[in-house]
Design an enzyme around this catalytic site. Structure first.
Site, mmCIF file in Angstrom:
data_model
loop_
_atom_site.group_PDB
_atom_site.id
_atom_site.type_symbol
_atom_site.label_atom_id
_atom_site.label_comp_id
_atom_site.label_asym_id
_atom_site.label_seq_id
_atom_site.Cartn_x
_atom_site.Cartn_y
_atom_site.Cartn_z
ATOM 1 N N PRO B 220 0.783 -1.271 -0.103
ATOM 2 C CA PRO B 220 -0.116 -0.037 0.063
ATOM 3 C C PRO B 220 0.809 1.405 -0.063
ATOM 4 C CG PRO B 220 0.028 -0.908 2.020
ATOM 5 C CD PRO B 220 0.850 -1.795 1.290
ATOM 6 N N CYS B 221 1.528 1.404 -1.080
ATOM 7 C CA CYS B 221 2.325 2.756 -1.007
ATOM 8 C C CYS B 221 1.360 3.919 -1.077
ATOM 9 C CB CYS B 221 3.202 2.767 -2.455
ATOM 10 S SG CYS B 221 2.454 2.729 -3.941
#
Lengths: 175, 322
Positions: B220-221
């Site tokens: 989850p950047c």
């Protein structure tokens, strides 16, 4: 089919596919290379294979296509024929006296098969040596089952003519 | 021209079929009747039987000993190499546009927003050196469905085995691994990831590494933001998608002076190394040195990540109202 199931496919069919390719393209390294290529192609595609597919016939079909591509080069074709005939002679030379006659006929048949047109040779080998049905042979050659059968029958006629009576019938049964 | 009688010519296919044992019962009867009366055909039939017998000798293949084993060994080596390089892929429509997802034998290796079309040609996979790509045969159906459930808010976690070999460097892999651990509903500045991977000064390098994240959403950047609270970039100019993914997790965002950012006063905070999360107004923060804070969208997201409410500011008794 899972990756584990593919391992089982290799275990079950590799030897037969390798032998089939040796029969149709000759006994050099090309048969080994093409049998490897058959299974590499199969690995790329097996995920899309229907669950109820005939895996053996499918592998024969891949191998047959590779053999057809291989023979598109006339030079290769001639070299392979030479290899088939050479290995046939070796088999005859090294056979014991007692089985020489039947082996000799077998070797003659092999020589004739080696000179058959490609489709007849592929159809004959799949049917008479490996026992595939005509539907499967037709699929591998891109023709109908009837045409596959016609190729096999044509091959058998040519073998009979090519033997020209040699080793076909014992003397007493001749008219 | 054949000088055979017409009846012999008509029956020749059936004769061969019977000799090969492939004829129908009616053809067998027809051929038997004819053979009883025709000596040349009888001889031809016997010759075909003999051909069939001779052919059986061809079934023996004088394969030199060891040759088969060598061939099998070579095949196994090449298959192992192919297995390492082979990726299967699936493309499907989603609320965020068409997505391509690919996996190797080790796990999911690529999630890609397709911008320039809906085919493989629009994907970075078609330019990826050293990989072979084939369409999937169903094994990516479940991950695709789970991803859609995630984007629909019906799922908070994607528990997939991941293959990080498409990362461009060991540093990027380390950054991706640190980012993968960020909990749902939390955001952290790039500086926080830099600190996490032991390179506090490499903030820009961390941002670059995440720009080329091969596994967006599942790594989850989108939960990594600027120190100021601005969302900054996402997958090269898709900051709108970043906002949608954060909104899905309940992270409040606002646009100030044309810049999208989180709303810090509406989020709970966590100081690095602490086990308790706080209100943004917690008095204990005056005693802390400045550090990259993790912020949570809700008490639930903080507690789901394993943190307890601060015993000083008591976010459990005084929750933030929005």
């Amino acid at each position: 089919m899972s990756a584990e199931a593919f391992e089982a496919v290799v275990t079950t069919h590799h030897a037969e596919i390798f032998r089939y390719l040796r029969r149709v393209i000759g006994r050099g390294d090309d048969a080994d290379d093409l049998s490897q290529e058959t299974f590499l192609r199969a690995y790329r595609a097996y995920r899309s294979l229907p669950r109820d597919a005939n895996v053996r016939a499918w592998l024969f079909s891949i191998a047959t296509n590779l053999a057809k591509n291989h023979f598109r080069s006339e030079t290769r074709r001639r070299r392979a024929y030479g290899e088939v005939r050479a290995s046939t002679r070796e088999a005859v030379d090294s056979a014991p006296e007692a089985v020489l006659v039947s082996r000799e006929t077998g070797a003659l048949v092999e020589g004739i098969v080696g000179r058959l047109p490609l489709k007849q040779r592929l159809a004959f080998t799949q049917r008479k040596i490996h026992g595939l049905d005509y539907e499967a042979i037709g699929r591998s050659l891109g023709c109908s089952a009837e045409s596959a059968r016609a190729h096999v029958f044509q091959a058998l006629r040519k073998i009979r003519q090519g033997l020209d009576g040699h080793g076909l019938l014992p003397e007493e049964s001749q008219p | 021209m054949s000088d055979k009688p017409a009846v012999c010519i008509q029956i020749k296919d059936d004769l061969l079929a019977v000799a090969m044992g492939e004829a129908t019962p009616s053809a067998v009867r027809r051929v038997e009747r004819h053979l009883a009366a025709c000596a040349p055909c009888r001889r031809e039939f016997q010759e075909y039987r003999a051909v069939d017998n001779a052919v059986t000798t061809l079934r023996e293949d004088p394969l030199p000993s060891g040759r088969l084993a060598q061939a099998r060994e070579r095949l196994e080596t090449r298959l192992a190499d192919l297995r390492r390089r082979l990726l299967t892929y699936r493309i499907f429509p989603s609320p965020l546009g068409h997505i391509l997802i690919a996996r190797s034998e080790l796990g999911i290796s690529l999630v890609e927003y397709l911008e320039r079309g809906t085919s493989l040609r629009a994907s970075r996979l078609s330019h990826e050196p050293g990989v072979e790509i084939v369409g999937d045969g169903g094994e990516l159906e479940a991950p695709s469905r789970e991803l859609l459930e995630y984007l629909d808010g019906r799922r908070k976690h994607l528990e997939w085995p991941l293959d990080l070999r498409l990362a461009r460097s060991d540093f990027q892999r380390t950054v991706l691994q640190a980012t993968a651990a960020l909990p749902y509903g939390a955001v952290i500045p790039y500086a926080g990831i830099a600190q996490e991977v032991g390179k506090a000064a490499a903030v820009r390098a961390v941002a670059q590494a995440l720009r080329w994240n091969p596994l967006p959403i599942v790594i989850p950047c989108h939960r990594v933001i600027g120190t100021s609270g601005a969302l900054t970039g996402y997958a090269g100019g898709k900051v709108g998608l970043k906002q949608r993914l954060l909104s899905l997790e309940g992270v409040p965002t606002t646009k100030r002076a044309g810049v999208l950012g989180i709303t810090p006063q509406a989020m709970y905070i966590l100081y690095p190394g602490e086990q308790e999360y706080c209100l943004p107004t917690c008095p204990s923060f005056s005693t802390h040195r400045p550090a990259p804070l993790t912020r949570f969208a809700s008490r639930e997201s903080a507690e789901a990540a394993g943190f307890a409410p601060c015993t000083t500011c008591r976010p459990d008794l005084h929750p933030i109202s929005r």
